[in-house]
Scaffold this motif. Structure first.
Motif, mmCIF file in Angstrom:
data_model
loop_
_atom_site.group_PDB
_atom_site.id
_atom_site.type_symbol
_atom_site.label_atom_id
_atom_site.label_comp_id
_atom_site.label_asym_id
_atom_site.label_seq_id
_atom_site.Cartn_x
_atom_site.Cartn_y
_atom_site.Cartn_z
ATOM 1 N N MET A 11 0.915 -1.019 -0.066
ATOM 2 C CA MET A 11 -0.021 0.070 -0.014
ATOM 3 C C MET A 11 0.845 1.176 0.047
ATOM 4 O O MET A 11 1.817 1.210 0.729
ATOM 5 C CB MET A 11 -1.037 0.091 1.084
ATOM 6 C CG MET A 11 -1.851 1.216 1.396
ATOM 7 S SD MET A 11 -2.843 1.195 2.678
ATOM 8 C CE MET A 11 -3.795 -0.345 2.519
ATOM 9 N N LYS A 12 0.513 2.143 -0.985
ATOM 10 C CA LYS A 12 1.288 3.378 -0.919
ATOM 11 C C LYS A 12 1.195 4.075 0.348
ATOM 12 O O LYS A 12 0.178 4.061 1.220
ATOM 13 C CB LYS A 12 0.905 4.310 -1.898
ATOM 14 C CG LYS A 12 1.397 3.693 -3.339
ATOM 15 C CD LYS A 12 0.973 4.649 -4.480
ATOM 16 C CE LYS A 12 1.467 4.039 -5.885
ATOM 17 N NZ LYS A 12 0.904 5.003 -6.822
ATOM 18 N N SER A 13 2.082 4.902 0.502
ATOM 19 C CA SER A 13 2.070 5.821 1.782
ATOM 20 C C SER A 13 0.887 6.578 2.159
ATOM 21 O O SER A 13 0.269 6.658 3.232
ATOM 22 C CB SER A 13 3.342 6.719 1.893
ATOM 23 O OG SER A 13 3.277 7.787 2.946
ATOM 24 N N GLY A 14 0.459 7.267 1.044
ATOM 25 C CA GLY A 14 -0.899 8.005 1.015
ATOM 26 C C GLY A 14 -2.020 7.135 1.486
ATOM 27 O O GLY A 14 -2.892 7.637 2.376
ATOM 28 N N GLY A 15 -2.148 5.871 0.899
ATOM 29 C CA GLY A 15 -3.066 4.952 1.230
ATOM 30 C C GLY A 15 -3.075 4.373 2.767
ATOM 31 O O GLY A 15 -4.148 4.394 3.336
ATOM 32 N N TRP A 16 -1.848 4.318 3.094
ATOM 33 C CA TRP A 16 -1.649 3.765 4.479
ATOM 34 C C TRP A 16 -2.007 5.013 5.296
ATOM 35 O O TRP A 16 -2.859 4.687 6.260
ATOM 36 C CB TRP A 16 -0.226 3.432 4.719
ATOM 37 C CG TRP A 16 -0.028 2.830 6.075
ATOM 38 C CD1 TRP A 16 0.871 3.604 6.916
ATOM 39 C CD2 TRP A 16 -0.173 1.765 6.604
ATOM 40 N NE1 TRP A 16 0.951 2.682 8.252
ATOM 41 C CE2 TRP A 16 0.279 1.690 7.890
ATOM 42 C CE3 TRP A 16 -1.030 0.489 6.073
ATOM 43 C CZ2 TRP A 16 0.052 0.588 8.641
ATOM 44 C CZ3 TRP A 16 -1.113 -0.506 6.969
ATOM 45 C CH2 TRP A 16 -0.800 -0.511 8.242
ATOM 46 N N ASN A 17 -1.808 6.145 5.255
ATOM 47 C CA ASN A 17 -1.998 7.430 6.012
ATOM 48 C C ASN A 17 -3.663 7.418 6.043
ATOM 49 O O ASN A 17 -4.299 7.613 7.139
ATOM 50 C CB ASN A 17 -1.478 8.552 5.617
ATOM 51 C CG ASN A 17 -0.027 8.498 5.900
ATOM 52 O OD1 ASN A 17 0.516 7.828 6.759
ATOM 53 N ND2 ASN A 17 0.897 9.537 5.212
ATOM 54 N N ALA B 284 -5.936 5.130 5.534
ATOM 55 C CA ALA B 284 -6.329 3.955 6.326
ATOM 56 C C ALA B 284 -6.282 4.212 7.824
ATOM 57 O O ALA B 284 -7.349 3.761 8.645
ATOM 58 C CB ALA B 284 -5.687 2.667 5.969
ATOM 59 N N ILE B 285 -5.200 4.573 8.275
ATOM 60 C CA ILE B 285 -4.930 4.938 9.528
ATOM 61 C C ILE B 285 -5.946 5.940 10.022
ATOM 62 O O ILE B 285 -6.523 5.947 11.172
ATOM 63 C CB ILE B 285 -3.395 5.638 9.865
ATOM 64 C CG1 ILE B 285 -2.384 4.327 9.530
ATOM 65 C CG2 ILE B 285 -3.275 5.954 11.446
ATOM 66 C CD1 ILE B 285 -2.351 3.234 10.553
ATOM 67 N N GLY B 286 -6.074 7.031 9.386
ATOM 68 C CA GLY B 286 -7.099 8.414 9.688
ATOM 69 C C GLY B 286 -8.718 7.548 9.866
ATOM 70 O O GLY B 286 -9.202 8.034 10.518
ATOM 71 N N SER B 287 -8.780 6.701 8.884
ATOM 72 C CA SER B 287 -10.119 6.080 8.786
ATOM 73 C C SER B 287 -10.381 5.231 9.901
ATOM 74 O O SER B 287 -11.336 5.267 10.753
ATOM 75 C CB SER B 287 -10.343 5.276 7.345
ATOM 76 O OG SER B 287 -11.767 4.861 7.464
#
Length: 114
Positions: free
Chosen positions: A1-7, A9-12
């Motif tokens: 997962m790309k960094s933006g996608g990971w962030n 997911a964490i935010g969600s």
């Protein structure tokens, strides 16, 4: 997962936890991810006639300080404008309004691959 996608997911995940926390405290969740031309409000909740406009800050550690440290005067001003806009557009009547910040720290994340 790309960094933006990971962030994202964490935010969600943090918003999910914040909503669960608010619901356990007796709040009705009215909106999540409310966006308008002034910005975004993560969660809008109501309890006993008091409306809370909530910014959720989620982190996996304190490398960059406490999560709420990321909420500055500029962000609070945007939240206020968004809240005013929301109240005007929905014509909701409430006894009082608050701007809140909920900090979520996620200490353990496990990826499961299938």
């Amino acid at each position: 997962m790309k960094s933006g996608g990971w962030n994202k997911a964490i935010g969600s995940a943090g918003e999910d936890l914040a909503c669960r926390y608010l619901a356990e405290k007796g709040y009705e969740i009215l909106e999540r991810g409310f966006r308008c031309r002034f910005g975004e409000i993560d969660v809008i909740a109501l309890k006993n006639g008091e409306m809370a406009f909530v910014e959720v800050k989620t982190r996996t550690g304190r490398t960059f300080g406490y999560p709420a440290d990321a909420v500055d005067h500029t962000k609070l001003a945007r939240m206020k404008k968004c809240a005013e806009y929301y109240l005007m557009m929905t014509e909701r009547v409430c006894g009082s309004v608050r701007l809140d910040v909920i900090e979520v720290e996620i200490r353990h994340i496990q990826r499961v691959y299938r």
